[in-house]
Design an enzyme around this catalytic site. Sequence first.
Site, mmCIF file in Angstrom:
data_model
loop_
_atom_site.group_PDB
_atom_site.id
_atom_site.type_symbol
_atom_site.label_atom_id
_atom_site.label_comp_id
_atom_site.label_asym_id
_atom_site.label_seq_id
_atom_site.Cartn_x
_atom_site.Cartn_y
_atom_site.Cartn_z
ATOM 1 N N MET A 1 24.413 8.949 2.642
ATOM 2 C CA MET A 1 24.234 10.170 3.420
ATOM 3 C C MET A 1 24.443 9.892 4.911
ATOM 4 O O MET A 1 24.989 10.722 5.636
ATOM 5 C CB MET A 1 22.849 10.766 3.157
ATOM 6 C CG MET A 1 22.715 12.219 3.571
ATOM 7 S SD MET A 1 23.910 13.316 2.766
ATOM 8 C CE MET A 1 22.965 13.963 1.394
ATOM 9 N N GLU B 1 0.810 -1.221 0.000
ATOM 10 C CA GLU B 1 0.000 0.000 0.000
ATOM 11 C C GLU B 1 0.845 1.273 0.000
ATOM 12 O O GLU B 1 0.419 2.305 -0.513
ATOM 13 C CB GLU B 1 -0.970 0.002 1.181
ATOM 14 C CG GLU B 1 -2.113 -1.008 1.056
ATOM 15 C CD GLU B 1 -1.760 -2.410 1.524
ATOM 16 O OE1 GLU B 1 -0.570 -2.671 1.824
ATOM 17 O OE2 GLU B 1 -2.668 -3.259 1.602
ATOM 18 N N LYS C 1 -17.646 -1.412 5.678
ATOM 19 C CA LYS C 1 -18.079 -2.353 4.655
ATOM 20 C C LYS C 1 -19.595 -2.332 4.464
ATOM 21 O O LYS C 1 -20.079 -2.410 3.331
ATOM 22 C CB LYS C 1 -17.610 -3.764 5.032
ATOM 23 C CG LYS C 1 -17.728 -4.737 3.872
ATOM 24 C CD LYS C 1 -17.018 -6.044 4.164
ATOM 25 C CE LYS C 1 -17.134 -6.962 2.963
ATOM 26 N NZ LYS C 1 -16.478 -8.261 3.196
ATOM 27 N N PHE D 1 -11.465 -8.164 13.225
ATOM 28 C CA PHE D 1 -10.373 -8.564 12.340
ATOM 29 C C PHE D 1 -10.065 -7.441 11.350
ATOM 30 O O PHE D 1 -10.966 -6.899 10.720
ATOM 31 C CB PHE D 1 -10.749 -9.845 11.584
ATOM 32 C CG PHE D 1 -9.682 -10.272 10.612
ATOM 33 C CD1 PHE D 1 -8.416 -10.645 11.067
ATOM 34 C CD2 PHE D 1 -9.923 -10.273 9.245
ATOM 35 C CE1 PHE D 1 -7.424 -11.011 10.173
ATOM 36 C CE2 PHE D 1 -8.933 -10.647 8.353
ATOM 37 C CZ PHE D 1 -7.683 -11.020 8.820
ATOM 38 N N GLN D 2 -8.810 -7.121 11.219
ATOM 39 C CA GLN D 2 -8.327 -6.035 10.355
ATOM 40 C C GLN D 2 -8.997 -4.702 10.658
ATOM 41 O O GLN D 2 -9.209 -3.883 9.768
ATOM 42 C CB GLN D 2 -8.461 -6.407 8.869
ATOM 43 C CG GLN D 2 -7.501 -7.539 8.482
ATOM 44 C CD GLN D 2 -7.323 -7.707 6.996
ATOM 45 O OE1 GLN D 2 -8.236 -7.461 6.204
ATOM 46 N NE2 GLN D 2 -6.133 -8.148 6.582
#
Lengths: 585, 170
Positions: A483, A53, A165, A115-116
Site C-alpha cells: 500500500m 504485550e 504491587k 524500576f519499571q
Amino acid sequence: MAAQELTGAEIVIKALVDQGVDTIFGYPGGAVLPIYDALFQQNKIRHILVRHEQGAVHAAEGYARSTGKPGVVLVTSGPGATNAVTGLTDALMDSIPLVCLTGQVATHLIGNDAFQECDTVGITRPCTKHNWLVNSAKELTRVMHEAFYVATNGRPGPVVIDIPKDVQFQKAEYVGPQNVVHKTYRPKVKGDIEAIKAAVDLIATAKKPIFYTGGGIINSGPFASQLLREFVQLTGFPITSTLMGLGAYPASDKQWLGMLGMHGTYEANNAMHDCDVMINIGARFDDRVTGRIDAFAPNSKKIHIDIDASSINKIIHADIGIVGDAGHVLEDMIRIWKSKAVKIDKSALADWWRQIDHWRDRRSLDYKKSDEIIKPQYAIERLYQLTKDRETYITTEVGQHQMWAAQHYHFEKPNRWLTSGGLGTMGYGLPAAIGVQIAHPDALVIDIAGEASIQMCIQEISTAMQFMAPVKIFILNNEYMGMVRQWQELLHGGRYSHSYSESLPDFVKLAEAFGAVGIRAKTPGELDDKIKQMIDTPGPVVFDCVVDKFENCYPMIPSGAAHNEMILGDDPEAAMVTEEGKMLV
Amino acid sequence: MSNESNIERHTIAVLVDNEAGVLARVIGLFSGRGYNIESLTVAEVDQAEHTSRITIVTVGTPMVIEQIKAQLARLVPVHKVVDLTVDTKAVEREMALIKVTGSGEKRVEALRLSDAFRARVIDTTHNSFVFEVTGAPDKIDAFIGLMRPLGLVDVSRTGVVAIARGPEAM
C-alpha cells in the site's frame, strides 16, 4: 455472614471469575507477580502466555470480536504497560471491549522513577474509554466490576486498571458484581421514538435510498444483524457497509452492494453519491468512507443512528440523529414501519435498482488474470472458495492484502471478520487470530497477511505453538509494503522510498524453526492443492503465497476525490491526486 | 467542517465526580482534539457527594461547540454538561487580583478609578496597591486596560464561574 477478606490479587481473580471470564492473555513481570501467584493457585481461568504485550491486547481483541464478550489482558508495569498501548488504541478506535490489568510499582514508590515505573494512567488516558489507578485493596472490587460495566456498556472500548504491587498483597472485603452500581455512567440505548418515527417517514419518501451500516451493528450483537436483515429485506433497499461492518448483512444477498469507501465497489460508492436518503446505522463517516466531505452524497437527507452522541454531527450533518443501540433502534423502527403500513415508491425503487445494476455491470473488482503468476486477488478468491463452507474466521494485517481480503472474501455472518479498521495496525492479524482460535478451538482461523505486516508480531507463532492454536497465516508475499508502494506510485512519482523489503526471511524455514508447518505456492496451478494442504494441516501453518509484485489495489477513490470519481483499473494516469489530496493520505 | 466566520464563545458547566485524574481527562480532551480553552475553573462543590464543578469558556463553530459538549458528556465520570450560553440565561463572574505600582498623580488616579469599578484595596505599600475586582470578564478587561498606563505590574485572574438565573439547579 462474616465479611470475606481476600488479598488484592485474590480479589482480582475472584472478580474475573464472577464476571464470567475464562480466558486471559498476558505476560508476567515483577509488578504483577502476586496476581500470577493467585492465578497459579486456581483452575477457573486459563492464561494464554503471549510473546509481547501488544500481542496480548490484539489476541484479547480477537477473542472479544469473535465472541461478543470482553477480552481480558494482564501485563506488568512500565514496559508491559507501554507495549500494550498500541493494542489499547486499536481497541478504542474500533470500539472493542477490553479490560487490561496492569501492575504498578508499590504506592509508596509511585512518582519516584522506580524500576519499571511509568505513569500508566497518564499514558493510557487518551487511548482508553476510562482508566483507574487503584490506591487500596478496599477500592479494588468496585473498580474491577465497574471496569467490566464501562468496557461493555454504551459504545464499547478498552479500560485499564493499574494495580500497585502493595495493593495486590493488602487484604480487603470482596463484594460481588451485583452490589456495584456505577455512579455516573448511564449510556442511552433506546432511541428517541419521535426521531425514529420521523426517520421512518423520511425513509418512506425515498426514491434513491441506501443503507450504510458499520461496526455498530456487529457490536450490538447477532440480534441486531438479524434485525438489519429483516429491515433491509422489508424495504427492498440496497445496502453497503464499512470495513468494520462486513458480515452483518450476508454478502450473497442480491441487495448487497459490497463494501464502500476508498477501496469499495463502484456500485456502492456511486449509490452513496447519488442517493436521496441515506440510512446510516452504526457507522461514523470515517474519512476512508466519505472521501471529499463537501462532495459527499450531496443531494441526500441523512439519518444517523449511533450509540455515541458525539458521532452524530461530528463530520457529516445528520438531518435526523438518533442516539441509541443499533439493535434497539432497529427493533423500534421495524415495529413502526409495520404499524404504519408504509408504502414505498416501487417504480422509483425499480429505476434506482436499474441504475445500480448499470454500475454493477462495470465489474469493478475484476482484475487481469494470469496463468503464470499468482494474482493476489485470485489467491483470496481461491481461499474463499475453498474455505467458505467451513466455520471460518478471517483476520488481517493492514495494507493491500487487507483491502483485497475485504473485496474478495465474502461474509455471511457477523463476528467472522476481524481487521484493524480505525488505527490500521500492522501486526494485528496474527495475535487476533490466536485470540479467535482460543475462543473457537474447532474453527478454521486464517490471518490474511502481507509479508511486511506479519513480521511486526511474528513472535506470536510461538504462542500459537504453545497453546496448540492451529491458526493459518496466509501471506500474500509481494516483497513490498504494497500500500505504501501504491501511494508512492500515485503520489510521489514512483520513488519507492524504503517500501521494498530487503532480506526477507524464508517463511517456510521460519515456520519450521517455530515447529510449525511452512508451505509455499508460486504458481496459480498449484495454489488450490497447497491451500487444501494448509487446511488439512492440524497445527499452525505459515503459507507463503508468492504473488504478483506490482499489482495495485483497485477500485480506488483517490484522496481528496468524491465517491463518483473512482479509478477503476490499473491506470495511474487517472489518479489525478490534487495537492490538497496528498495531505489527506 | 470549520467555518471561520462562524465562531461563537460559550460557557459550559460540567458536573463531575471528584476522582483522581478527572481534570486531566477534561483538559486532555480539549488538547487532544484541538479545541480551545479560554478559561477553566474547577473546585469541589459538594463534599458529601464528592462532586466538582468545572466551568469552561471555549470558542468554536456551532458544530465544534456541539462536539465539545458531546465529547464532555461521554467522559465516564461526568454527571452533567450544561451550555450556559445556549440552554439558559446565566450570570458570569470573574475575580482578579491586580497589582499596580507607582507614586504621585498616577497612584491617585489608580485609586480613583478603582473606586469607580468597586475594586477593593487588599494590600498596600507606599508605592503599590493590590486591588481585588469582581465582575463580568469584560469589566475586568476594562479595569486592567485602565491600570496599564498607571503602573500595572501583575495580574491574577480566576477565570469565569457561571450559574443559571432563576430557581432551577444545574
